[in-house]
Design a protein around this motif. Structure first.
Motif, mmCIF file in Angstrom:
data_model
loop_
_atom_site.group_PDB
_atom_site.id
_atom_site.type_symbol
_atom_site.label_atom_id
_atom_site.label_comp_id
_atom_site.label_asym_id
_atom_site.label_seq_id
_atom_site.Cartn_x
_atom_site.Cartn_y
_atom_site.Cartn_z
ATOM 1 N N ARG A 1 2.869 -26.869 16.935
ATOM 2 C CA ARG A 1 3.088 -28.320 16.876
ATOM 3 C C ARG A 1 2.701 -28.984 18.191
ATOM 4 N NH1 ARG A 1 8.477 -26.934 14.056
ATOM 5 N NH2 ARG A 1 7.928 -27.165 11.865
ATOM 6 N N VAL A 2 3.026 -28.352 19.315
ATOM 7 C CA VAL A 2 2.640 -28.882 20.628
ATOM 8 C C VAL A 2 1.125 -28.921 20.757
ATOM 9 C CG1 VAL A 2 2.646 -28.413 23.121
ATOM 10 C CG2 VAL A 2 4.762 -28.208 21.800
ATOM 11 N N TYR A 3 0.459 -27.853 20.347
ATOM 12 C CA TYR A 3 -1.007 -27.814 20.454
ATOM 13 C C TYR A 3 -1.640 -28.914 19.608
ATOM 14 C CZ TYR A 3 0.115 -23.187 22.302
ATOM 15 O OH TYR A 3 0.645 -22.138 23.025
ATOM 16 N N GLU A 4 -1.034 -29.202 18.463
ATOM 17 C CA GLU A 4 -1.547 -30.295 17.642
ATOM 18 C C GLU A 4 -1.327 -31.638 18.340
ATOM 19 O OE1 GLU A 4 -1.174 -32.335 13.225
ATOM 20 O OE2 GLU A 4 0.220 -30.721 13.754
ATOM 21 N N ARG A 5 -0.136 -31.853 18.882
ATOM 22 C CA ARG A 5 0.141 -33.114 19.588
ATOM 23 C C ARG A 5 -0.801 -33.308 20.763
ATOM 24 N NH1 ARG A 5 5.548 -31.778 18.733
ATOM 25 N NH2 ARG A 5 5.798 -31.021 20.861
ATOM 26 N N ARG A 6 -1.174 -32.223 21.428
ATOM 27 C CA ARG A 6 -2.072 -32.285 22.581
ATOM 28 C C ARG A 6 -3.543 -32.349 22.185
ATOM 29 N NH1 ARG A 6 -0.210 -30.809 27.678
ATOM 30 N NH2 ARG A 6 2.000 -31.228 27.801
#
Length: 93
Positions: A26-31
């Motif tokens: 999820r973090v990688y998607e947000r970034r």
């Protein structure tokens, strides 16, 4: 869209396939490091290309890069691939 680009894996499956935590995906998607497809209901679906990209992210993390550095590397890799394709097209003329 090619078969490798179609989202088919749920986030839990993608996390298992890449030995990553769901919250990290999820973090990688947000970034902006990965862009999984979404169903009409909002469920993330990861493609084979997304899985490959997540493996690459893991490699770069292991090499000591932070997420900003990883984003820059991934963008440059995409650009290099595009330029290589252009060279091949120009050479075949």
């Amino acid at each position: 869209m090619g078969r490798r680009e179609v989202g088919v894996f749920a986030i839990s499956v993608a996390a298992e396939m890449t030995s990553m935590q769901i919250q990290n995906l999820r973090v990688y998607e947000r970034r902006g490091l990965v862009e999984p497809d979404r169903t009409a209901g909002g469920t993330r679906l990861y493609s084979e290309d997304d899985i490959d990209r997540l493996h690459r992210i893991r490699e770069l993390l292991g090499a000591g890069l932070n997420l900003a550095g990883i984003r820059a590397v991934l963008e440059l890799e995409v650009e290099v691939a595009r330029l290589r394709e252009q060279v091949v097209r120009l050479q075949s003329r």
